[in-house]
Scaffold this active site. Structure first.
Site, mmCIF file in Angstrom:
data_model
loop_
_atom_site.group_PDB
_atom_site.id
_atom_site.type_symbol
_atom_site.label_atom_id
_atom_site.label_comp_id
_atom_site.label_asym_id
_atom_site.label_seq_id
_atom_site.Cartn_x
_atom_site.Cartn_y
_atom_site.Cartn_z
ATOM 1 N N LYS A 132 53.442 -82.065 45.898
ATOM 2 C CA LYS A 132 52.777 -80.795 45.566
ATOM 3 C C LYS A 132 52.144 -80.829 44.182
ATOM 4 O O LYS A 132 51.053 -80.299 43.991
ATOM 5 C CB LYS A 132 53.739 -79.628 45.679
ATOM 6 C CG LYS A 132 54.889 -79.593 44.687
ATOM 7 C CD LYS A 132 55.806 -78.413 44.962
ATOM 8 C CE LYS A 132 57.021 -78.396 44.058
ATOM 9 N NZ LYS A 132 56.739 -78.052 42.679
ATOM 10 N N THR A 133 52.807 -81.477 43.209
ATOM 11 C CA THR A 133 52.233 -81.532 41.861
ATOM 12 C C THR A 133 50.952 -82.355 41.859
ATOM 13 O O THR A 133 49.964 -81.979 41.214
ATOM 14 C CB THR A 133 53.249 -82.128 40.856
ATOM 15 O OG1 THR A 133 54.449 -81.359 40.902
ATOM 16 C CG2 THR A 133 52.686 -82.096 39.445
ATOM 17 N N ASP A 136 53.233 -72.227 41.048
ATOM 18 C CA ASP A 136 54.154 -73.173 41.678
ATOM 19 C C ASP A 136 55.466 -72.454 42.016
ATOM 20 O O ASP A 136 55.799 -71.438 41.404
ATOM 21 C CB ASP A 136 54.412 -74.326 40.702
ATOM 22 C CG ASP A 136 55.091 -75.502 41.371
ATOM 23 O OD1 ASP A 136 55.129 -75.533 42.623
ATOM 24 O OD2 ASP A 136 55.579 -76.392 40.648
ATOM 25 N N GLU A 137 56.213 -72.995 42.991
ATOM 26 C CA GLU A 137 57.527 -72.456 43.371
ATOM 27 C C GLU A 137 57.463 -70.943 43.626
ATOM 28 O O GLU A 137 58.298 -70.173 43.141
ATOM 29 C CB GLU A 137 58.564 -72.762 42.276
ATOM 30 C CG GLU A 137 58.684 -74.223 41.894
ATOM 31 C CD GLU A 137 59.372 -75.083 42.946
ATOM 32 O OE1 GLU A 137 59.608 -74.587 44.062
ATOM 33 O OE2 GLU A 137 59.647 -76.263 42.667
ATOM 34 N N GLN A 167 63.514 -74.251 49.989
ATOM 35 C CA GLN A 167 64.074 -74.556 48.677
ATOM 36 C C GLN A 167 64.269 -73.287 47.830
ATOM 37 O O GLN A 167 64.352 -73.361 46.607
ATOM 38 C CB GLN A 167 63.178 -75.547 47.935
ATOM 39 C CG GLN A 167 63.085 -76.906 48.628
ATOM 40 C CD GLN A 167 62.275 -77.906 47.832
ATOM 41 O OE1 GLN A 167 62.711 -78.425 46.814
ATOM 42 N NE2 GLN A 167 61.078 -78.199 48.312
ATOM 43 N N ARG A 216 67.248 -84.540 46.734
ATOM 44 C CA ARG A 216 67.068 -85.102 45.379
ATOM 45 C C ARG A 216 67.135 -86.630 45.424
ATOM 46 O O ARG A 216 66.722 -87.302 44.482
ATOM 47 C CB ARG A 216 68.157 -84.605 44.418
ATOM 48 C CG ARG A 216 68.265 -83.103 44.159
ATOM 49 C CD ARG A 216 66.953 -82.481 43.799
ATOM 50 N NE ARG A 216 66.311 -81.950 44.989
ATOM 51 C CZ ARG A 216 65.007 -81.679 45.074
ATOM 52 N NH1 ARG A 216 64.211 -81.908 44.044
ATOM 53 N NH2 ARG A 216 64.487 -81.196 46.192
#
Length: 641
Positions: free
Chosen positions: A32-33, A231-232, A262, A595
């Site tokens: 995504k980044t 974001d998020e 998430q 993770r």
């Protein structure tokens, strides 16, 4: 021009999408980044001014990483050189963005430009004072709980006046607890105003109030930031949601990135439905799904998909990867928590001996109390480790230097006065401090008034020096001019270590030296106040990382141990019986296992000491949910320690 061949088809579609609302549902490790940073470059290449682009993330660490990646992409673009590096897109956290707006518009708010920002410790001190003033029992009315209650109300966009009105009416909350919270909040708010200070939650709430009540100022920021990226988005609360929509209302060139799976911060006010209703808020939304994972093995992703598919409130998606299947997931059943911890420490040791870097190993736990036995096991095994959460800026000596700067620029900051008026010791006691607070200095003995006068002269010198010099030079000036350097240099080993930490602070401050003087100090103070526990990773301490699952969000490691997978602990029994709460615990486990890049271990203790009582545990339902073909049972190798 952008090399879009590096992107997969959905990423490229998101990058090339032009004006209008865009919703990117990005699974864990789905790039995504990269997608957002390439999109920013693509907008610039297609004529959008860099300074018209705003990207907001949730942590300083995420903001720094995104900013660095944007700069790296643009550095190779000759067209950007003509625009100039001073016109970079703004990459910020919600809080940092709010500080920028509030400092620029401070006069409208009746605040000095260098208003103080209270950290949690500052706020807690004021809450304790308010509880004492009212005469409440601090055992019954725990300061941290009252502060959390106030913070939650502010995050939900509730004002003090509104809360007081509802707390005091028969048709409102109608219980002693909210009435007590309202009383404490009123005194706390008065303390903030008196000291020209805002707390973390005020930064967002005051910004929204400012924009809502001043159409001309709102339009100024709408026109300045015509292309907005958040974001998020699933982690936004009510006030962040409102701030986002105020800014985007005029042009609606808003791109939000998120993943319902998430969403793990419901306990602090995050509302995942903000993500789910984005398409209703912006009817012309283009929705793009990113499902290809670049981080983990297929084995880990299969486990993640199995876990999260049981949740009902989500955008349906299934992570996949072109990576190899990878190793099976290790499963260890410890006899008790010490056995579990020894196994983890020994496995980490073997992994390091096999060539892995300690920093690429993480141990995740559901509750903070689990760290003690893990630390003991790592110490015994001789494995270097770092517990995430002890921030550089939380050290006493660093907070002292910061308080000197804050107080010099904002003399009304009494919390900072209390902190440094006796640094180094000046013999000014609590009674004298109370008289200073009440404006009764004239009644003090001559000798004491001279001490206070000398202290204020030091502050005036610091303020003057700050006007003309760089932040790194200011820190050096403070330790010399206050007498701190002499005191610590001639002290014991701990004092000398404190002096080294202050010198390191001066080195850190160099990164602000290139900015204009006022902006440099403002930026430094803001970033210090808003640093999070993940910023403790930036200190460069080598070791296996120990942290809660919540703290691991946004991080990734080659090897991950997820511990304490017992019924009642993970999923946590304290989360309640509602479907929403149950789903959040499952999302938390999903975050934990995603993770891991290469190897994942799951462990639990068949018995564990909790609150002084040993209890027998059943394995977590999350372990039972996984296909046995994905797992391999680990032997108790700890016995060779």
């Amino acid at each position: 021009m952008s090399n879009l061949e590096e992107l997969n088809a959905p990423q490229r579609e998101a990058v090339e999408y032009g004006d209008g609302p865009l919703l990117i549902i990005a699974g864990a490790g789905a790039g995504k980044t990269r997608t957002v940073t390439y999109r920013i470059r693509h907008l610039i290449e297609n004529g959008v001014k860099p300074s018209a682009i705003l990207a907001i993330t949730f942590t300083n660490k995420a903001a720094r990483e995104m900013k660095e990646r944007v700069e790296k992409l643009l550095r190779h673009d000759e067209a950007f050189d003509e625009v100039g590096w001073e016109n970079m897109p703004m990459v910020s956290t919600f809080h940092s963005f709010s500080v920028m707006v509030l400092r620029a518009e401070h006069q409208i708010l009746g605040l000095p430009r260098f208003f103080s920002i209270f950290d949690r410790d500052d706020s807690l001190a004021k809450i304790k004072e308010a509880i004492k003033t009212i005469g409440l029992e601090d055992k019954r009315f725990e300061p941290r709980k009252i502060l959390s209650a106030i913070s939650r109300q502010k995050g939900d966009g509730v004002s003090l006046a509104s809360f007081k009105n509802k707390a005091g009416t028969a048709g409102g909350y109608n219980s002693f607890w909210p009435k007590a919270v309202a009383q404490v909040w009123e005194l706390y708010d008065g303390s903030l105003k008196k000291e020209n200070a805002l707390d973390f939650d005020d930064l967002l709430q005051k910004t929204v109030e400012l924009l809502r009540q001043n159409p001309a100022i709102l339009e100024k920021y709408q026109d300045r930031f015509r292309y907005i990226h958040i974001d998020e988005y699933q982690d936004t609360n009510v006030i962040q949601y409102e701030l986002t929509n105020l800014l985007a209302r005029k042009y609606q060139n808003i791109c939000v990135v998120g993943d319902m799976d998430q969403s793990i911060y419901g306990w602090r006010g995050a509302d995942y439905t903000n993500l789910m209703r984005f398409e209703k808020d912006y009817p012309n939304t283009k929705t793009i799904l990113l499902e290809e994972n670049y981080r983990s093995t297929q084995t880990i992703l299969t486990a993640a998909n199995t876990i999260i598919e049981k949740n009902k409130k989500r955008f349906a998606k299934k992570l996949f990867t072109k990576n190899q299947d990878g190793a099976k997931i290790g499963l260890y059943a410890g006899l008790e928590e010490g056995d579990e911890a020894r196994f983890i420490a020994q496995k980490a040791k073997e992994t390091i001996e096999d060539g892995s870097k300690p920093d690429e190993i993480a141990v995740l736990y559901r509750a903070n109390f689990q760290s003690r036995v893990l630390e003991e096991a790592f110490l015994r095994a001789g494995v270097p480790y770092q517990v995430l959460g002890t921030r550089f800026y939380d050290r006493k000596e660093i907070k002292d230097i910061v308080s000197f700067i804050k107080l010099a620029l904002n003399p009304q900051d009494f919390e900072s006065t209390k902190r440094v008026i006796n640094v180094p010791p000046r013999g000014i006691g609590k009674t004298t401090l109370l008289k200073i607070a009440r404006g009764e200095e004239e009644g003090l003995p001559v000798g004491m008034r001279q001490k206070i006068s000398q202290f204020r002269k030091i502050l005036a010198d610091i303020a003057k020096f700050a006007e003309e010099n760089k932040p790194s030079e200011l820190i050096k000036f403070i330790i010399q001019h206050t007498g701190l350097e002499e005191l610590l240099k001639n002290g014991d080993d701990d004092d000398k270590e404190r002096l080294e930490n202050i010198k390191e602070f001066a080195s850190v401050a160099v990164k602000y030296d290139h900015l204009e003087k006022d902006e440099a100090i403002s930026m430094m103070l803001s970033e210090i106040a808003l640093s999070s526990e993940q910023d403790s990773l930036e200190e460069g301490k080598v070791g296996v990382k120990l942290m809660t699952v919540h703290a691991s969000k946004g991080l990734e490691f080659d090897t991950v141990f997820v511990t304490g997978l017992e019924a009642g602990l993970f999923p946590h029994s304290g989360m309640g019986d509602s479907q929403k709460d149950d789903e959040e615990e499952r999302r938390l486990f999903y975050v934990a296992i995603t993770r891991a890049r290469k190897k994942l271990y799951l462990s639990y203790a068949q018995s564990r000491m909790i609150f002084g009582s040993r209890q027998v545990n059943m394995p977590s339902e999350f372990i039972i949910d996984l296909d046995e073909d994905l797992l391999e049972t680990e032997d108790g190798l700890w016995t060779i320690i």
